[in-house]
Design an enzyme around this catalytic site. Structure first.
Site, PDB file in Angstrom:
ATOM      1  N   LYS A  85       0.813  -1.225   0.000  1.00 14.17           N
ATOM      2  CA  LYS A  85       0.000   0.000   0.000  1.00 14.17           C
ATOM      3  C   LYS A  85       0.851   1.283   0.000  1.00 14.17           C
ATOM      4  O   LYS A  85       0.525   2.241  -0.693  1.00 14.17           O
ATOM      5  CB  LYS A  85      -0.958  -0.003   1.190  1.00 14.17           C
ATOM      6  N   ASP A 113     -10.165   2.267   2.438  1.00 13.89           N
ATOM      7  CA  ASP A 113     -10.370   1.639   3.754  1.00 13.89           C
ATOM      8  C   ASP A 113     -11.156   2.548   4.708  1.00 13.89           C
ATOM      9  O   ASP A 113     -12.038   2.085   5.429  1.00 13.89           O
ATOM     10  CB  ASP A 113      -9.024   1.277   4.400  1.00 13.89           C
TER      11      ASP A 113
HETATM   12  N1  LIG Z   1     -11.579  -4.872   8.102  1.00 10.80           N
HETATM   13  C1  LIG Z   1     -10.787  -4.412   7.163  1.00 10.80           C
HETATM   14  O1  LIG Z   1     -11.209  -4.093   6.036  1.00 10.80           O
HETATM   15  C2  LIG Z   1      -9.317  -4.224   7.457  1.00 10.80           C
HETATM   16  C3  LIG Z   1      -8.528  -3.361   6.664  1.00 10.80           C
HETATM   17  C4  LIG Z   1      -7.174  -3.202   6.973  1.00 10.80           C
HETATM   18  C5  LIG Z   1      -6.621  -3.905   8.052  1.00 10.80           C
HETATM   19  N2  LIG Z   1      -7.409  -4.720   8.790  1.00 10.80           N
HETATM   20  C6  LIG Z   1      -6.847  -5.450   9.959  1.00 10.80           C
HETATM   21  O2  LIG Z   1      -6.252  -4.497  10.834  1.00 10.80           O
HETATM   22  C7  LIG Z   1      -5.199  -5.103  11.564  1.00 10.80           C
HETATM   23  C8  LIG Z   1      -3.971  -4.207  11.568  1.00 10.80           C
HETATM   24  O3  LIG Z   1      -3.432  -4.080  10.272  1.00 10.80           O
HETATM   25  P1  LIG Z   1      -2.269  -3.020   9.954  1.00 10.80           P
HETATM   26  O4  LIG Z   1      -1.940  -3.181   8.519  1.00 10.80           O
HETATM   27  O5  LIG Z   1      -2.606  -1.677  10.461  1.00 10.80           O
HETATM   28  O6  LIG Z   1      -1.051  -3.592  10.850  1.00 10.80           O
HETATM   29  P2  LIG Z   1       0.290  -2.812  11.255  1.00 10.80           P
HETATM   30  O7  LIG Z   1       0.566  -1.685  10.329  1.00 10.80           O
HETATM   31  O8  LIG Z   1       1.317  -3.893  11.411  1.00 10.80           O
HETATM   32  O9  LIG Z   1      -0.030  -2.164  12.706  1.00 10.80           O
HETATM   33  C9  LIG Z   1      -0.145  -2.966  13.829  1.00 10.80           C
HETATM   34  C10 LIG Z   1      -0.476  -2.105  15.086  1.00 10.80           C
HETATM   35  O10 LIG Z   1      -0.723  -3.016  16.160  1.00 10.80           O
HETATM   36  C11 LIG Z   1       0.119  -2.692  17.254  1.00 10.80           C
HETATM   37  N3  LIG Z   1       0.525  -3.939  17.939  1.00 10.80           N
HETATM   38  C12 LIG Z   1       1.011  -5.054  17.344  1.00 10.80           C
HETATM   39  N4  LIG Z   1       1.285  -5.990  18.286  1.00 10.80           N
HETATM   40  C13 LIG Z   1       0.952  -5.434  19.495  1.00 10.80           C
HETATM   41  C14 LIG Z   1       1.006  -5.899  20.851  1.00 10.80           C
HETATM   42  N5  LIG Z   1       1.452  -7.139  21.147  1.00 10.80           N
HETATM   43  N6  LIG Z   1       0.582  -5.067  21.828  1.00 10.80           N
HETATM   44  C15 LIG Z   1       0.129  -3.825  21.542  1.00 10.80           C
HETATM   45  N7  LIG Z   1       0.063  -3.328  20.274  1.00 10.80           N
HETATM   46  C16 LIG Z   1       0.475  -4.128  19.261  1.00 10.80           C
HETATM   47  C17 LIG Z   1       1.308  -1.979  16.658  1.00 10.80           C
HETATM   48  O11 LIG Z   1       1.919  -1.172  17.662  1.00 10.80           O
HETATM   49  P3  LIG Z   1       3.426  -0.589  17.507  1.00 10.80           P
HETATM   50  O12 LIG Z   1       3.289   0.706  16.740  1.00 10.80           O
HETATM   51  O13 LIG Z   1       3.864  -0.375  18.912  1.00 10.80           O
HETATM   52  O14 LIG Z   1       4.230  -1.615  16.779  1.00 10.80           O
HETATM   53  C18 LIG Z   1       0.632  -1.171  15.539  1.00 10.80           C
HETATM   54  O15 LIG Z   1       0.057   0.002  16.073  1.00 10.80           O
HETATM   55  C19 LIG Z   1      -4.975  -6.483  10.917  1.00 10.80           C
HETATM   56  O16 LIG Z   1      -5.580  -7.471  11.739  1.00 10.80           O
HETATM   57  C20 LIG Z   1      -5.705  -6.385   9.588  1.00 10.80           C
HETATM   58  O17 LIG Z   1      -6.209  -7.651   9.140  1.00 10.80           O
HETATM   59  C21 LIG Z   1      -8.735  -4.900   8.526  1.00 10.80           C
END
Ligand SMILES: NC(=O)c1ccc[n+]([C@@H]2O[C@H](COP(=O)([O-])OP(=O)(O)OC[C@H]3O[C@@H](n4cnc5c(N)ncnc54)[C@H](OP(=O)(O)O)[C@@H]3O)[C@@H](O)[C@H]2O)c1
Length: 308
Positions: free
Chosen positions: A74, A111
């Site tokens: 992305k 999104d």
């Molecule tokens: N429904 C939909 O259409 C849709 C669309 C997009 C994404 N999603 C879902 O959204 C989720 C996140 O996606 P993303 O692309 O944003 O991921 P990402 O960029 O990897 O971001 C992950 C976030 O989670 C936090 N995190 C990870 N492990 C953690 C832990 N153990 N404790 C506390 N915080 C933690 C990270 O904090 P740090 O900054 O401290 O690392 C970061 O803020 C996924 O499950 C994805 O499938 C859904």
């Protein structure tokens, strides 16, 4: 439901990811195209990050109408576009490429639109997203609403931008508070009137939870069900009247179960997935977004009592 035979007139779209095999998008797009009698096909493409620019050039050369992108492409798509929509430019993220007849590329991020549309579909009137390209993503309504967004990754960018654009005050709570601060700066640069604040996770939850009308989990915590830690502190009460949204759609997460048990309105991310896809398909085909969303959701839920 069968589709028309593929011919030279069939229009093409798809999704690029690495990996991409898990994506539900081909299923939901093709089902909607078939149900609506649209002569389109949607194909998943596993594209290695180092081949992304080649893949985009290939789409243009092959006459594709557009393409979606998922992790990890992305952000890398941004410099490859000829033009970006305001939300794609502000969030540095493209999940939808529109290939115009002259071969030029418009990058959009659907999104945030999908997130707001799903809130509306659940009767949560936080911001009213527009349905057509060129309109604002959300009209400012609901002054006084407060949202607490947990996480500051890629998905959080779209959610925070959409909420801020809708006039909602947003507190971003994240394990790495510097990431939450950076996210607030990014959105504030595009939306100077936005009311945004950054806080540490989980320490800030007790202070912010009670006033939050909407709580959104944008982290991946809960993807593995009870094996994951909660993206919440169970000692901090949730309450009836609060809306708790979890972007995860593969499972009913422990966080949503906790919220439902507290009497909150608990919503999973399946509708966001559907509406972001319907928006993309509407941009490519010119077909009505609500009709596309109807068939996409039907395809994803007709066999899956777990989520609905
Ligand atoms: N429904 C939909 O259409 C849709 C669309 C997009 C994404 N999603 C879902 O959204 C989720 C996140 O996606 P993303 O692309 O944003 O991921 P990402 O960029 O990897 O971001 C992950 C976030 O989670 C936090 N995190 C990870 N492990 C953690 C832990 N153990 N404790 C506390 N915080 C933690 C990270 O904090 P740090 O900054 O401290 O690392 C970061 O803020 C996924 O499950 C994805 O499938 C859904």
């Amino acid at each position: 439901m069968s589709r028309p035979p593929i011919t030279g007139a069939t229009r093409l779209a798809g999704v690029m990811g690495w990996p991409v095999a898990h994506s539900l998008s081909p299923r939901m797009h093709n089902a909607a195209f078939a149900a609506l009698g649209l002569d389109w096909v949607y194909v998943p493409f596993p594209v290695r990050p180092e081949r992304l620019a080649d893949a985009v050039r290939g789409l243009v050369a092959l006459g594709f109408a557009g393409c979606n992108a998922t992790v990890p492409h992305k952000a890398a798509l941004v410099p490859l576009m000829d033009e970006l929509t305001p939300i794609a430019a502000a969030t540095g993220s493209v999940n939808t490429i529109v290939i115009r007849p002259d071969g030029s590329l418009l990058g959009d991020s659907t999104d945030g639109h999908g997130f707001l549309m799903d809130l509306w579909a659940h009767g949560v009137e936080i911001g009213k997203p527009a349905n057509r390209q060129g309109d604002d993503h959300a009209a400012a309504v609901g002054p006084g609403h407060r949202a607490l967004v947990i996480g500051a990754g890629g998905a959080a960018r779209a959610v925070v931008y959409a909420l801020a654009e809708a006039g909602v005050r947003v507190a971003v709570v994240n394990r790495t508070v510097a990431h939450a601060e950076a996210l607030c700066r990014l959105v504030a640069a595009a939306l100077p009137k936005a009311e945004l604040s950054a806080h540490p996770f989980p320490e800030a939850l007790p202070r912010l939870a009670a006033d939050a009308d909407l709580i959104v989990n944008t982290t991946s915590l809960g993807l593995h069900g009870d094996a994951d830690p909660l993206p919440w502190d169970p000692a901090v009460p949730l309450r009836p009247g609060q809306v708790v949204y979890d972007l995860i759609y593969h499972v009913r997460t422990p966080f949503l179960r906790l919220a439902a048990a507290a009497g909150a309105h608990a919503i999973d991310g399946l509708g966001m997935l559907v509406y972001q896809g319907a928006r993309s398909a509407a941009l490519w085909t010119g077909h009505d977004e609500a009709e596309l969303a109807h068939w996409m959701e039907k395809e994803l839920t007709h066999n899956d009592e777990r989520l609905r």
